[in-house]
Design an enzyme around this catalytic site. Structure first.
Site, PDB file in Angstrom:
ATOM      1  N   HIS A  18       0.802  -1.220   0.000  1.00  0.00           N
ATOM      2  CA  HIS A  18       0.000   0.000   0.000  1.00  0.00           C
ATOM      3  C   HIS A  18       0.839   1.277   0.000  1.00  0.00           C
ATOM      4  O   HIS A  18       0.305   2.374  -0.040  1.00  0.00           O
ATOM      5  CB  HIS A  18      -1.014  -0.011   1.159  1.00  0.00           C
ATOM      6  CG  HIS A  18      -0.452   0.362   2.502  1.00  0.00           C
ATOM      7  ND1 HIS A  18      -0.149  -0.562   3.477  1.00  0.00           N
ATOM      8  CD2 HIS A  18      -0.147   1.567   3.032  1.00  0.00           C
ATOM      9  CE1 HIS A  18       0.315   0.065   4.552  1.00  0.00           C
ATOM     10  NE2 HIS A  18       0.319   1.358   4.294  1.00  0.00           N
ATOM     11  N   ASP A  74      -0.671  -7.443   1.567  1.00  0.00           N
ATOM     12  CA  ASP A  74      -0.067  -6.108   1.526  1.00  0.00           C
ATOM     13  C   ASP A  74       1.456  -6.199   1.605  1.00  0.00           C
ATOM     14  O   ASP A  74       2.064  -5.761   2.575  1.00  0.00           O
ATOM     15  CB  ASP A  74      -0.642  -5.298   2.703  1.00  0.00           C
ATOM     16  CG  ASP A  74      -0.229  -3.843   2.674  1.00  0.00           C
ATOM     17  OD1 ASP A  74       0.343  -3.403   1.651  1.00  0.00           O
ATOM     18  OD2 ASP A  74      -0.477  -3.151   3.683  1.00  0.00           O
ATOM     19  N   SER A  81       4.432   1.757   8.264  1.00  0.00           N
ATOM     20  CA  SER A  81       3.971   0.640   7.436  1.00  0.00           C
ATOM     21  C   SER A  81       5.123   0.113   6.599  1.00  0.00           C
ATOM     22  O   SER A  81       5.991   0.861   6.185  1.00  0.00           O
ATOM     23  CB  SER A  81       2.902   1.101   6.445  1.00  0.00           C
ATOM     24  OG  SER A  81       1.857   1.714   7.104  1.00  0.00           O
TER      25      SER A  81
END
Ligand SMILES: *[C@@H]1O[C@H](CO)[C@@H](O)[C@H](O)[C@H]1NC(C)=O
Ligand SMILES: *[C@@H]1O[C@H](CO)[C@@H](O)[C@H](O)[C@H]1NC(C)=O
Ligand SMILES: *[C@@H]1O[C@H](CO)[C@@H](O)[C@H](O)[C@H]1NC(C)=O
Ligand SMILES: *[C@@H]1O[C@H](CO)[C@@H](O)[C@H](O)[C@H]1NC(C)=O
Ligand SMILES: *[C@@H]1O[C@H](CO)[C@@H](O)[C@H](O)[C@H]1NC(C)=O
Ligand SMILES: *[C@@H]1O[C@H](CO)[C@@H](O)[C@H](O)[C@H]1NC(C)=O
Length: 757
Positions: A510, A559, A686
């Site tokens: 992402h 992801d 992330s």
């Protein structure tokens, strides 16, 4: 009579409270000595349980290093008239250069003093022409020598602080050295010119009582000596020489004895540190791709075998190192018995017994085995007599009086602490050509640093998960860490990533949006090292809109993404890959044999508990290459997992009846306050690695994907979890993720591909 009884009673009454208040046996280590007249001029002191240590500023040493407190008295006795003082550290006299000039010409040389050297005409110069006096009391560089080089051996020089007799250097000629008074000679007192045009032994060095080796010096010398001896043990195997790689049979022909001094001057904290030092050493030796056998001993007045060579060899292959670790852990400070003495003689006798047992068991193998003995001691051999005859017995057992077999035995000593008796210890170590076997370090932290520095770049490039643990402010504690920026006006995205091979960074899918191109991606590794990106690839099944019809606005399954660099990065202490499960590389890190290596076994070893301790990192500090914060979490499994997954329903944009539609088995879950409060991830973290520490190596088990709620505000950059703030991490063990990693990392054409199961 009455009066006498009363007096008796009075005396008892006075004594009794004293007895009641007297230190119990456990508190006898409390300082019970008077506190008067303990100061040092120009410095300070720290008190430990039974001794006091003086400390001086940089460039100075204390005229007295330690006082011991015994029977409520200090030794040596403090005196108000003549207190100890901090004196300037000096380097040994460099004016001993023959046939040359030293400048400046001074009486004493202090820290940071620079000297230069040159030869009279007709003499050739060797060594360092400029030397600086270092804070450890040694000159940097190598001994300057002005020689004519007309004899069989080169002029062996005169190291600073010493004098030499002998000035003819042909075959069998001897030179002998002595050090100035108050200095101790470390190395060879006598050297002989050998057939090959080399001198026997090692160059002597003159140490003052305040002279230490730096961890860098010790590490370089120890690892090069160890390496050359491991190489010797290989030659005798008669196997193909695969380049310079050292390969021994499993459970092969290298026996290592490690002994640790636990006498009085070592307190409880140091004792635990020392046990960890042994583990670290064993770990570092495993980087040399050898599988030695070990005996571990702890000694003071008596000798305790933590694990004997026999026990080690009769334990099943894959359980051996685990057993060493377990036995070390379960050996406690109190178990040591009488700690007043340092009985080096008894120690070397015990090692002799074990060696003799090995010889009886299998003489042929014994003769082929390389025997390494590593002793950590303060060197104050104060009982049991002179250890040197015991060491001679060991030498005779192994060499069988054949000088050619001398290489089969390595005797190392690490002198640790403020008052190592250098003179005594020098006789206990091997005097091997151009090798050092005796190291003097001020404390155990420096010993650990020595071993941490010991990673041999040549043999360990492919090793994953290695990091240095003693200083978390250094990049070498997080060598895999990558920070990623994708430029995309008006707002780019920030992510973290992990170096997983020399040319691939693992991160979250992402971080990228359609339309992003490789040239818009910046990867920052080591400070000021921006790696050029060749391409990036997201997991083919990653699709953020895939479940919008199920009222899941953003869906994060799969992801993960890989960034391929244009060139391999050069591995170093600051740049190393983290381990990825289900690979042969990680098998090695977990010390599993090839046959035991399965993905399932890795998962069992790493993720067996209901609560798995793991960590990830924040972003790097501004203008630095280390993370600002390590975030500690417990991955929730078993009975804890459902509640953790359930909280996904509380995320904005999600309206489902079954939380497992959002958080599938391809996610790991952390956060919350049960049973303990976790740290939580912030925006920009992330893509970072969720990792587990195992056996001194780091293994990545997840990739930070998304969280229920962003609770990181500018004022609070390091939040702890609330009850429902959960984080979800892509699970690297899941088959769909594995196949993606395998396809790319297993076929890396730029760096070294990983070997997946
Ligand atoms: C030392 O003495 C203090 C108080 O006198 C006590 O609280 C402490 O537990 C003692 N320490 C040890 C190691 O016995
Ligand atoms: C020696 O020089 C270094 C670097 O210039 C300095 O940091 C250090 O304080 C100096 N040490 C002494 C004892 O003067
Ligand atoms: C010794 O240290 C000084 C100052 O750090 C340096 O300039 C010099 O090159 C060093 N010499 C050697 C031989 O390493
Ligand atoms: C030698 O050691 C092995 C185990 O390492 C054992 O099985 C064997 O019985 C021993 N042999 C002798 C003669 O002690
Ligand atoms: C993502 O999933 C949605 C819904 O199933 C679908 O319409 C779309 O084509 C998918 N996108 C990609 C790139 O596969
Ligand atoms: C969730 O969906 C149900 C029906 O599917 C609806 O009644 C409810 O209002 C929705 N809740 C939210 C917070 O959107």
């Amino acid at each position: 009579m009455e009066r006498e009884q009363w007096l008796n009673w009075l005396m008892l009454a006075m004594i009794c409270p004293l007895i009641a208040g007297a230190p119990s046996s456990t508190s006898k280590r409390n300082v019970t000595c008077p506190m008067e007249n303990l100061n040092i001029v120009g410095g300070s002191y720290v008190l430990s349980e039974s001794f006091l240590k003086y400390i001086c500023p940089d460039g100075y040493y204390p005229s007295l290093q330690l006082r011991h407190c015994q029977n409520r008295l200090w030794t040596p006795k403090p005196s108000a008239r003549k207190p100890p003082e901090c004196k300037k550290i000096t380097c040994p006299n460099p004016r001993v250069l023959e046939n040359g000039e030293v400048s400046p010409f001074k009486d004493r040389y202090y820290v940071n003093d620079t000297t230069t050297y040159s030869c009279h005409s007709d003499y050739k110069f060797r060594g360092s022409a400029v030397r600086v006096c270092k804070p450890n009391g040694k000159w940097n560089g190598t001994t300057p020598i002005c020689g004519r080089d007309s004899d069989h051996c080169p002029d062996p020089g005169v190291p600073p602080g010493s004098s030499r007799t002998g000035h003819v250097f042909n075959i069998d000629d001897k030179v002998t050295y002595r050090c100035d008074s108050k200095l101790t000679l470390i190395g060879s007192k006598e050297r002989v010119c050998l057939d090959g045009g080399q001198w026997s032994g090692t160059e002597p060095q003159c140490y003052a009582h305040f002279t230490y080796d730096t961890p860098e010096e010790a590490s370089e010398a120890f690892s090069s000596s160890l390496k050359s001896n491991l190489a010797v043990s290989q030659q005798h195997e008669g196997e193909d020489q695969q380049g310079k790689k050292i390969t021994l049979d499993k459970g092969g022909k290298l026996d290592i004895y490690i002994a640790l001094d636990a006498s009085d001057s070592i307190d409880e904290e140091d004792f635990d540190k020392a046990k960890n030092t042994i583990k670290l050493l064993i770990d570092k030796i495993s980087y040399y791709q050898v599988s030695p056998n070990y005996e571990i001993l702890i000694f003071a007045t008596d000798v305790h075998r933590i694990i004997s060579m026999r026990d080690f060899k009769s334990t099943k292959d894959d359980k051996r190192l685990m057993k060493v670790e377990k036995d070390l852990d379960s050996f406690h400070y109190e178990d040591k018995g009488d700690r007043t003495g340092t009985n080096l003689a008894k120690l070397y006798s015990a090692i002799y017994e074990s060696l003799a047992m090995e010889e009886i068991n299998d003489t042929a193998t014994f003769l082929e085995t390389q025997h390494v003995i590593i002793v950590f001691t303060d060197g104050q051999a104060n009982m049991g007599g002179n250890p040197i005859p015991k060491v001679t017995k060991i030498k005779n057992l192994i060499t069988k009086h054949d000088p050619k077999r001398e290489k089969k035995l390595d005797l190392y000593v690490f002198g640790v602490g403020a008052d190592v008796n250098k003179q005594d210890v020098n006789g206990l170590v091997s005097q091997r050509d151009q090798e050092h076997h005796f190291f003097i370090l001020p404390d155990l932290d420096k010993v650990q640093e020595t071993f941490d520095n010991m990673i041999d770049e040549g043999t360990s490039v492919e090793l994953c998960g290695i990091h240095q643990n003693y200083d978390k402010t250094k990049r070498s504690a997080f060598p895999w860490l990558a920070q990623i920026y994708v430029a995309r006006p008006p707002h780019g995205s920030n992510c973290m990533g992990s170096l997983v091979t020399s040319s691939y960074i693992l991160t979250a899918a992402h971080c990228f949006k359609s339309g992003d191109t490789a040239d818009k991606i910046t990867v920052t590794l080591e400070k000021d090292l921006k790696a050029e990106v060749g391409k990036f690839v997201c997991h083919p099944e990653y699709n953020i809109t895939a479940k919008q019809h199920l009222k899941i606005k953003e869906y994060y399954e799969f992801d993960v993404a890989l960034i391929q660099l244009k060139k391999s990065v050069q591995m170093s202490a600051n740049l190393r890959p983290i381990c990825i499960p289900c690979t042969k590389e990680t098998n090695g890190a977990l010390r599993l044999s090839d046959s035991e290596g399965t993905c399932k076994r890795h998962e069992e070893l790493l993720m067996s508990n209901e609560l798995v301790e793991a960590s990830f990192t924040s972003k790097m500090k501004t203008s630095s290459d280390v993370p600002r914060k390590i975030r500690n979490i417990k991955i929730k499994r078993g009975k804890y997992r459902d509640a953790c997954v359930e909280d996904a329903k509380k995320a904005v944009g999600i309206n489902v009846t079954d939380a497992r539609d959002v958080v599938t088995d391809n996610f790991l879950c952390s956060g919350g306050v049960e049973p303990q409060t976790d740290d939580v991830a912030c925006k920009g973290e992330s893509g970072g690695a969720t990792y587990i520490d195992k056996k001194g190596r780091r293994i990545q088990v997840g990739v930070i994907s998304w969280g229920v709620k962003d609770i990181c505000t500018t004022g609070k950059p390091d939040p702890v979890s609330q009850a429902n703030t959960r984080d979800y991490h892509t699970n690297l063990f899941s088959a769909d993720i594995q196949s993606f990693l395998k396809e790319h990392l297993g076929n890396d054409v730029i760096g070294n591909p990983l070997k997946f199961f």
